[in-house]
Design an enzyme around this catalytic site. Structure first.
Site, PDB file in Angstrom:
ATOM      1  N   ARG A 120       0.820  -1.202   0.000  1.00  5.22           N
ATOM      2  CA  ARG A 120       0.000   0.000   0.000  1.00  5.22           C
ATOM      3  C   ARG A 120       0.857   1.256   0.000  1.00  5.22           C
ATOM      4  O   ARG A 120       0.501   2.255  -0.607  1.00  5.22           O
ATOM      5  CB  ARG A 120      -0.889  -0.025   1.246  1.00  5.22           C
ATOM      6  CG  ARG A 120      -1.468   1.312   1.623  1.00  5.22           C
ATOM      7  CD  ARG A 120      -2.744   1.163   2.384  1.00  5.22           C
ATOM      8  NE  ARG A 120      -3.591   0.184   1.768  1.00  5.22           N
ATOM      9  CZ  ARG A 120      -4.385  -0.656   2.443  1.00  5.22           C
ATOM     10  NH1 ARG A 120      -4.433  -0.604   3.754  1.00  5.22           N
ATOM     11  NH2 ARG A 120      -5.122  -1.527   1.809  1.00  5.22           N
ATOM     12  N   TYR A 121       1.932   1.229   0.762  1.00  8.03           N
ATOM     13  CA  TYR A 121       2.776   2.410   0.928  1.00  8.03           C
ATOM     14  C   TYR A 121       4.024   2.272   0.057  1.00  8.03           C
ATOM     15  O   TYR A 121       4.387   1.170  -0.351  1.00  8.03           O
ATOM     16  CB  TYR A 121       3.189   2.538   2.389  1.00  8.03           C
ATOM     17  CG  TYR A 121       2.046   2.760   3.353  1.00  8.03           C
ATOM     18  CD1 TYR A 121       1.425   4.003   3.447  1.00  8.03           C
ATOM     19  CD2 TYR A 121       1.605   1.735   4.178  1.00  8.03           C
ATOM     20  CE1 TYR A 121       0.389   4.209   4.346  1.00  8.03           C
ATOM     21  CE2 TYR A 121       0.574   1.938   5.078  1.00  8.03           C
ATOM     22  CZ  TYR A 121      -0.035   3.179   5.163  1.00  8.03           C
ATOM     23  OH  TYR A 121      -1.045   3.391   6.048  1.00  8.03           O
ATOM     24  N   ARG A 124       7.067  -0.105   2.036  1.00  2.00           N
ATOM     25  CA  ARG A 124       6.869  -1.237   2.944  1.00  2.00           C
ATOM     26  C   ARG A 124       5.685  -2.092   2.513  1.00  2.00           C
ATOM     27  O   ARG A 124       4.744  -1.590   1.895  1.00  2.00           O
ATOM     28  CB  ARG A 124       6.712  -0.773   4.391  1.00  2.00           C
ATOM     29  CG  ARG A 124       5.658   0.290   4.607  1.00  2.00           C
ATOM     30  CD  ARG A 124       6.121   1.200   5.753  1.00  2.00           C
ATOM     31  NE  ARG A 124       5.096   2.124   6.189  1.00  2.00           N
ATOM     32  CZ  ARG A 124       4.850   3.291   5.605  1.00  2.00           C
ATOM     33  NH1 ARG A 124       5.514   3.637   4.511  1.00  2.00           N
ATOM     34  NH2 ARG A 124       3.924   4.086   6.079  1.00  2.00           N
ATOM     35  N   CYS A 133      -4.413 -17.810  15.315  1.00  7.18           N
ATOM     36  CA  CYS A 133      -4.027 -16.988  16.460  1.00  7.18           C
ATOM     37  C   CYS A 133      -4.390 -17.774  17.714  1.00  7.18           C
ATOM     38  O   CYS A 133      -5.366 -18.529  17.695  1.00  7.18           O
ATOM     39  CB  CYS A 133      -4.800 -15.681  16.493  1.00  7.18           C
ATOM     40  SG  CYS A 133      -4.691 -14.740  14.974  1.00  7.18           S
ATOM     41  N   CYS A 137      -9.487 -12.497  18.742  1.00  5.62           N
ATOM     42  CA  CYS A 137      -9.958 -11.249  19.344  1.00  5.62           C
ATOM     43  C   CYS A 137     -11.265 -10.858  18.672  1.00  5.62           C
ATOM     44  O   CYS A 137     -11.322 -10.804  17.437  1.00  5.62           O
ATOM     45  CB  CYS A 137      -8.935 -10.145  19.141  1.00  5.62           C
ATOM     46  SG  CYS A 137      -7.255 -10.687  19.525  1.00  5.62           S
ATOM     47  N   CYS A 140     -11.196  -8.208  15.900  1.00  5.28           N
ATOM     48  CA  CYS A 140     -10.183  -8.369  14.834  1.00  5.28           C
ATOM     49  C   CYS A 140     -10.601  -7.714  13.517  1.00  5.28           C
ATOM     50  O   CYS A 140     -11.680  -7.971  12.990  1.00  5.28           O
ATOM     51  CB  CYS A 140      -9.916  -9.849  14.599  1.00  5.28           C
ATOM     52  SG  CYS A 140      -8.635 -10.113  13.360  1.00  5.28           S
ATOM     53  N   ARG A 142      -9.233  -8.348  10.711  1.00  4.33           N
ATOM     54  CA  ARG A 142      -9.162  -9.342   9.630  1.00  4.33           C
ATOM     55  C   ARG A 142     -10.026 -10.551   9.914  1.00  4.33           C
ATOM     56  O   ARG A 142      -9.712 -11.659   9.491  1.00  4.33           O
ATOM     57  CB  ARG A 142      -7.708  -9.775   9.408  1.00  4.33           C
ATOM     58  CG  ARG A 142      -6.845  -8.642   8.967  1.00  4.33           C
ATOM     59  CD  ARG A 142      -5.642  -9.103   8.165  1.00  4.33           C
ATOM     60  NE  ARG A 142      -4.828  -7.930   7.927  1.00  4.33           N
ATOM     61  CZ  ARG A 142      -3.680  -7.688   8.547  1.00  4.33           C
ATOM     62  NH1 ARG A 142      -3.167  -8.574   9.371  1.00  4.33           N
ATOM     63  NH2 ARG A 142      -3.030  -6.564   8.314  1.00  4.33           N
ATOM     64  N   ASP A 302     -11.663  -0.263  13.116  1.00 11.67           N
ATOM     65  CA  ASP A 302     -12.050  -0.173  11.705  1.00 11.67           C
ATOM     66  C   ASP A 302     -13.540  -0.451  11.488  1.00 11.67           C
ATOM     67  O   ASP A 302     -14.200  -1.060  12.331  1.00 11.67           O
ATOM     68  CB  ASP A 302     -11.216  -1.157  10.871  1.00 11.67           C
ATOM     69  CG  ASP A 302      -9.749  -0.762  10.821  1.00 11.67           C
ATOM     70  OD1 ASP A 302      -9.471   0.449  10.702  1.00 11.67           O
ATOM     71  OD2 ASP A 302      -8.883  -1.655  10.921  1.00 11.67           O
ATOM     72  N   ASP A 339      -7.155   4.173  10.074  1.00 14.62           N
ATOM     73  CA  ASP A 339      -6.812   3.540   8.804  1.00 14.62           C
ATOM     74  C   ASP A 339      -7.998   3.804   7.877  1.00 14.62           C
ATOM     75  O   ASP A 339      -9.114   3.339   8.145  1.00 14.62           O
ATOM     76  CB  ASP A 339      -6.578   2.034   9.015  1.00 14.62           C
ATOM     77  CG  ASP A 339      -5.439   1.510   8.176  1.00 14.62           C
ATOM     78  OD1 ASP A 339      -5.179   2.109   7.106  1.00 14.62           O
ATOM     79  OD2 ASP A 339      -4.820   0.508   8.567  1.00 14.62           O
ATOM     80  N   LYS A 346      -3.059   4.953   6.784  1.00 18.08           N
ATOM     81  CA  LYS A 346      -3.251   5.516   8.122  1.00 18.08           C
ATOM     82  C   LYS A 346      -2.987   7.024   8.127  1.00 18.08           C
ATOM     83  O   LYS A 346      -2.046   7.492   7.505  1.00 18.08           O
ATOM     84  CB  LYS A 346      -2.298   4.833   9.104  1.00 18.08           C
ATOM     85  CG  LYS A 346      -2.556   3.336   9.262  1.00 18.08           C
ATOM     86  CD  LYS A 346      -1.503   2.702  10.169  1.00 18.08           C
ATOM     87  CE  LYS A 346      -1.669   1.215  10.308  1.00 18.08           C
ATOM     88  NZ  LYS A 346      -1.252   0.461   9.091  1.00 18.08           N
TER      89      LYS A 346
HETATM   90  C1  LIG Z   1      -0.265  -0.337   8.924  1.00 11.07           C
HETATM   91  C2  LIG Z   1       0.272  -0.858   7.694  1.00 11.07           C
HETATM   92  C3  LIG Z   1       1.643  -0.760   7.394  1.00 11.07           C
HETATM   93  C4  LIG Z   1       2.643  -0.132   8.345  1.00 11.07           C
HETATM   94  O1  LIG Z   1       2.371   1.203   8.597  1.00 11.07           O
HETATM   95  P1  LIG Z   1       3.328   2.079   9.519  1.00 11.07           P
HETATM   96  O2  LIG Z   1       2.613   3.377   9.655  1.00 11.07           O
HETATM   97  O3  LIG Z   1       4.648   2.165   8.822  1.00 11.07           O
HETATM   98  O4  LIG Z   1       3.465   1.357  10.835  1.00 11.07           O
HETATM   99  C5  LIG Z   1       2.072  -1.239   6.185  1.00 11.07           C
HETATM  100  N1  LIG Z   1       1.227  -1.796   5.299  1.00 11.07           N
HETATM  101  C6  LIG Z   1      -0.085  -1.900   5.557  1.00 11.07           C
HETATM  102  C7  LIG Z   1      -0.968  -2.505   4.527  1.00 11.07           C
HETATM  103  C8  LIG Z   1      -0.608  -1.441   6.768  1.00 11.07           C
HETATM  104  O5  LIG Z   1      -1.924  -1.559   7.023  1.00 11.07           O
HETATM  105  S1  SF4 Z   2      -6.394  -9.035  16.296  1.00  9.64           S
HETATM  106 FE1  SF4 Z   2      -6.939 -10.649  14.814  1.00  9.64          FE
HETATM  107  S2  SF4 Z   2      -4.975 -11.212  13.862  1.00  9.64           S
HETATM  108 FE2  SF4 Z   2      -4.475 -10.092  15.746  1.00  9.64          FE
HETATM  109  S3  SF4 Z   2      -4.237 -11.678  17.322  1.00  9.64           S
HETATM  110 FE3  SF4 Z   2      -6.352 -10.969  17.424  1.00  9.64          FE
HETATM  111  S4  SF4 Z   2      -7.511 -12.395  16.112  1.00  9.64           S
HETATM  112 FE4  SF4 Z   2      -5.330 -12.609  15.604  1.00  9.64          FE
END
Ligand SMILES: *Cc1c(COP(=O)(O)O)cnc(C)c1O
Ligand code: SF4
Length: 378
Positions: A120-121, A124, A133, A137, A140, A142, A302, A339, A346
């Site tokens: 995305r960025y 990174r 996991c 949670c 979560c 995801r 989110d 985000d 973010k």
């Molecule tokens: C949060 C995130 C990152 C890392 O973001 P930082 O602001 O550098 O900590 C990188 N890729 C994705 C897809 C993210 O959601």
């Molecule tokens: S937030 Fe989601 S991915 Fe992270 S530890 Fe909890 S269940 Fe696992």
């Protein structure tokens, strides 16, 4: 007296596990095998009404639930509002889905150049390494894919991701995520880390894991010796409440730093009824600093389907930062980030400190709401 003895007493086990030998309790394999994931298991730990049992079973169809005996032992059995319980045991509002909510609000799946990799960025990428996991949670982000075996990526997928990264010299930072990457075996982690480190333009590796909080036994000296070889590794963990700052968590973080040579920081998720209060966040962040863990982010919850009961207003997050900045050590003040839905990435939100701006004269209010003027240069 050592800091850990003064501030981090050993956690208390619930009666159901009182006679478990220490060798079992302290083993992550035992903790994984004995995960609580049925109503029957849960009832051996705390009173659960039939109504609650029905809700738990209904929500499991949408998103599995499971927790380690260790994490379960942090729950206050007779408090339905216990902040640990709310994070680990499904509740009725999870079943409510609003039309503005989404399965994948961050558009992670659409920003995937190769399966399991989100780019995305500019510099990174985020690598999805497992769907497992120790604790699922309830908040979560995801949950659309976590706990779902169909989302597991093969080593072939991982190799495609390594090839993509190797072909993109602008990528200098890789976040290994999931699921929880420490749900991979040490051998699979070694496979991932050694391939990433073999790419010459990779500078830092981040391991995004909640195991320090949910399964601190997983952080073994052997794991840390392996991590040390692939540094610099930044560990992003996920404490949400001071109750999670136990002696076990303290020891796990210390191993990661002292043997693994990792730098550990925390990403708290802002959750209604759990930590949406400045005193709780301040207490959490001060405890984290005693553990040498630097509070990095407060993440706004989110817009994921079935999480509306956890979401606070944006102003709540801004007010928490306002109640921290200046009032306590700057080290205990993280960035409050949102985000952006749709994959915008973010952004950080800060309180309004500028009271007036005329020409070169800026007037600010400080943490105590007193006004001060700064004359800007040209
Ligand atoms: C949060 C995130 C990152 C890392 O973001 P930082 O602001 O550098 O900590 C990188 N890729 C994705 C897809 C993210 O959601
Ligand atoms: S937030 Fe989601 S991915 Fe992270 S530890 Fe909890 S269940 Fe696992």
């Amino acid at each position: 007296m050592r800091i850990q003895d003064r501030f981090f007493p050993q956690s208390q086990r619930v009666p159901a596990f009182a006679s478990t030998p220490d060798a079992h309790w302290n083993s992550w394999i035992w903790q994984q095998q004995k995960r609580i994931k049925t109503i029957h298991d849960l009832r051996s730990l705390m009173p659960i009404t039939d109504e609650e049992a029905a809700i738990i079973e209904a929500s499991a169809d949408h998103f599995h639930w499971a927790m380690t005996p260790y994490y379960a032992s942090l729950i206050e059995p007779n408090n339905p509002q216990c902040p640990i319980r709310l994070q680990a045991i499904p509740s009725q509002p999870e079943l409510t889905v609003h039309d503005y909510e989404m399965h994948d609000p961050l558009a992670e799946e659409t920003h995937m150049p190769t399966p399991g990799l989100t780019h995305r960025y500019p510099d990174r990428v985020l690598l999805y390494s497992t769907h497992n996991c120790p604790v699922y949670c309830r908040h979560c982000t995801r949950k659309r894919k976590v706990a779902n075996p169909a989302t597991a990526h093969t080593n072939e997928d991982l190799k495609k991701a390594f090839t993509y990264i190797a072909d993109h010299p602008e990528v200098r930072d890789v976040l290994i995520s999931g699921g929880d990457p420490l749900s991979n075996s040490d051998g699979r982690l070694h496979f991932i880390l050694s391939h990433l480190r073999a790419i010459p333009h990779i500078e830092i590796i981040r391991l995004c894991t909640r195991n320090i909080v949910t399964l601190p036994q997983r952080i073994t000296p052997e794991l840390c010796q392996m991590l040390q070889k692939f540094g610099p590794i930044y560990v992003n963990t996920h404490f949400n409440h001071p109750r999670e700052c136990t002696r076990e968590a303290f020891d796990a973080a210390a191993l990661l730093m002292d043997i693994g040579h990792c730098v550990v920081s925390n990403q708290m998720v802002l959750l209604k009824g759990i930590n949406d209060n400045a005193e709780i966040v301040k207490s959490l962040n001060q405890k984290l600093l005693l553990m040498r863990i630097r509070p990095y982010y407060i993440l706004q919850c989110d817009m994921v389907s079935g999480l509306s009961h956890f979401r606070t207003s944006l102003q709540t997050g801004i007010d928490i930062i306002d109640a921290l900045r200046g009032h306590t050590s700057g080290l205990a003040v993280p960035h409050y980030v949102v985000d952006l839905p749709g994959g915008g990435g973010k952004i950080s939100l800060v309180p309004q400190y500028t009271v007036e701006k005329t020409d070169k004269k800026w007037t600010f209010r400080n943490y105590a709401h007193r006004h001060f003027t700064y004359i800007d240069s040209l």
